[in-house]
Design a protein around this motif. Sequence first.
Motif, PDB file in Angstrom:
ATOM      1  N   GLN A   1      45.483  39.980  38.649  1.00 21.43           N
ATOM      2  CA  GLN A   1      44.715  41.093  38.053  1.00 21.43           C
ATOM      3  C   GLN A   1      44.124  42.014  39.132  1.00 21.43           C
ATOM      4  OE1 GLN A   1      44.398  37.763  36.397  1.00 21.43           O
ATOM      5  NE2 GLN A   1      46.171  38.796  35.530  1.00 21.43           N
TER       6      GLN A   1
ATOM      7  N   ILE B   1      43.185  32.186  34.413  1.00 21.84           N
ATOM      8  CA  ILE B   1      41.954  31.429  34.148  1.00 21.84           C
ATOM      9  C   ILE B   1      42.278  29.960  33.890  1.00 21.84           C
ATOM     10  CG2 ILE B   1      40.031  31.121  32.524  1.00 21.84           C
ATOM     11  CD1 ILE B   1      40.283  34.161  31.943  1.00 21.84           C
TER      12      ILE B   1
ATOM     13  N   LEU C   1      33.067  38.242  36.326  1.00 16.63           N
ATOM     14  CA  LEU C   1      34.438  38.069  35.832  1.00 16.63           C
ATOM     15  C   LEU C   1      34.762  39.152  34.808  1.00 16.63           C
ATOM     16  CD1 LEU C   1      34.197  34.198  35.341  1.00 16.63           C
ATOM     17  CD2 LEU C   1      35.171  35.414  37.304  1.00 16.63           C
TER      18      LEU C   1
ATOM     19  N   PHE D   1      38.231  38.972  40.849  1.00 17.78           N
ATOM     20  CA  PHE D   1      39.518  39.081  40.157  1.00 17.78           C
ATOM     21  C   PHE D   1      40.402  37.878  40.501  1.00 17.78           C
ATOM     22  CE2 PHE D   1      38.230  43.470  40.972  1.00 17.78           C
ATOM     23  CZ  PHE D   1      38.567  44.143  39.805  1.00 17.78           C
ATOM     24  N   HIS D   2      41.135  37.375  39.524  1.00 19.19           N
ATOM     25  CA  HIS D   2      42.266  36.518  39.853  1.00 19.19           C
ATOM     26  C   HIS D   2      43.313  37.407  40.528  1.00 19.19           C
ATOM     27  CE1 HIS D   2      40.671  33.088  37.658  1.00 19.19           C
ATOM     28  NE2 HIS D   2      40.237  33.984  36.785  1.00 19.19           N
TER      29      HIS D   2
ATOM     30  N   SER E   1      40.725  40.318  33.141  1.00 19.44           N
ATOM     31  CA  SER E   1      41.143  38.946  33.443  1.00 19.44           C
ATOM     32  C   SER E   1      42.211  38.542  32.431  1.00 19.44           C
ATOM     33  CB  SER E   1      39.957  37.981  33.330  1.00 19.44           C
ATOM     34  OG  SER E   1      38.931  38.303  34.242  1.00 19.44           O
TER      35      SER E   1
END
Length: 441
Positions: free
Chosen positions: A162, A179, A206, A158-159, A174
């Motif tokens: 998120q 991104i 992802l 995860f970013h 995402s």
Amino acid sequence: MSKTPVTAVFDIGKTNKKFFLFDEDLNVVFSTYTRLDPLPDEDDFPSEPLGPLCEWMLQTFKEALKSEEFQLKKLNFSCHGASLVHTDAAGNPTTPLYDYLKPFPEDLLSRFYEENGGKMNFCRATSSPPLAMLNSGLQLYFIKYAKPELFRKIKHSFHFPQFLSFLFTGEKVSDYTSIGCHTGLWDYEANDYHEWVDREGIRPLLPPIVPGNTLLKTKPELGNIPCGIGVHDSSSALLPYLKQETEPFALLSTGTWAITINPFNKTKLTKKELKRDCLHFLSIKGVPIKISRLFIGEEHKHQIDELYAHFNLPLGTYKKLKFELEIYEKVARQKQKRVRFQYLNPSLFDMEQAEANDWSVFPEFTEAYYTFIHELTELQVASIQLVTQNAPVNRLFVDGGFNANDIFVEMLRLKLPEMTIIPSDFPNGSALGAAMLASMN
């Protein structure tokens, strides 16, 4: 007594972790914050204290749910980029949240670029200057080859924004703003993940991409409240201006980084711009936005500590200074460079710097500080012009910590006479942007 309906936002910076409640007019009606000490990762390098952070966020939110004054209607998150959280199948983190300043093994980095058409070709395709760990997608490559036993445990990556949304909703998604933030993941020509993502088997890790204004629901024990998917803080800070302004503008968002954003610049990136830390972000809809970056917050902190130590002054002294044209003109006449930057590289902009700091040449603190800000703003102006010279705008908003620095703002005004410099009306811009996103539906 009826409760005030509010939107809750967690605004997670590298230093301060903040929680805001916004009323229906998007005014802040409550805020609190904490600071958390970094935790050493397995290499003894400081990392984001993910466990304590999650505990603080959940506890803070549960307390807000019980409030007799406020009724939580929506929730969202804004936080710093260049950070990935890797979890196992059960959603538990499998690695530390590595700090983006952590060293990246040089041999591994060279191999990566070699496999992907060379450093500058790759950087241009992904609009990501070569920043090692700050290219957060490359952290996955680092884990795969430097820590294979950890990589085998990863089921989802995860970013950071998120992951925080996942913490509250259990939903895996995402978003474009994370991104597109110099991750080395996105091919701007193909408008899809770069081919290395598939070649290394990263894509299955992802979560699916959804629009930035998507609303999920918090878990039943957290109130089943509509919840945003989180947003990268610099992209979030732009949203209030886009809503308010009808004419072209640029935004200088300041803090640890000074990020100049020109949402009206549609030009392609050149290799020269990339070398000067100019790149693209993606908007909440996945549209490229040209930006440039300068690490001025850390630089200011380092130099001010040196100055206070040399002149034996208490913290906060510089905040009492007001801009005086005579002092500026005196330091601007000085041809010899006086400052040796710790984090910035003037040679990237074809500028010089001093061999070393020698504060003893200054009779007192004020002149020394003016000299530092003068030489700093020379670099800042060059960074701003990277995104405005081919797409001119006549207004520049300045928000974040430096908008309250009278000397910094006035020097920008003198050095950019073709622009109107406007200190921002949105002091909590990234949190406000996240609240606006949650309110779009």
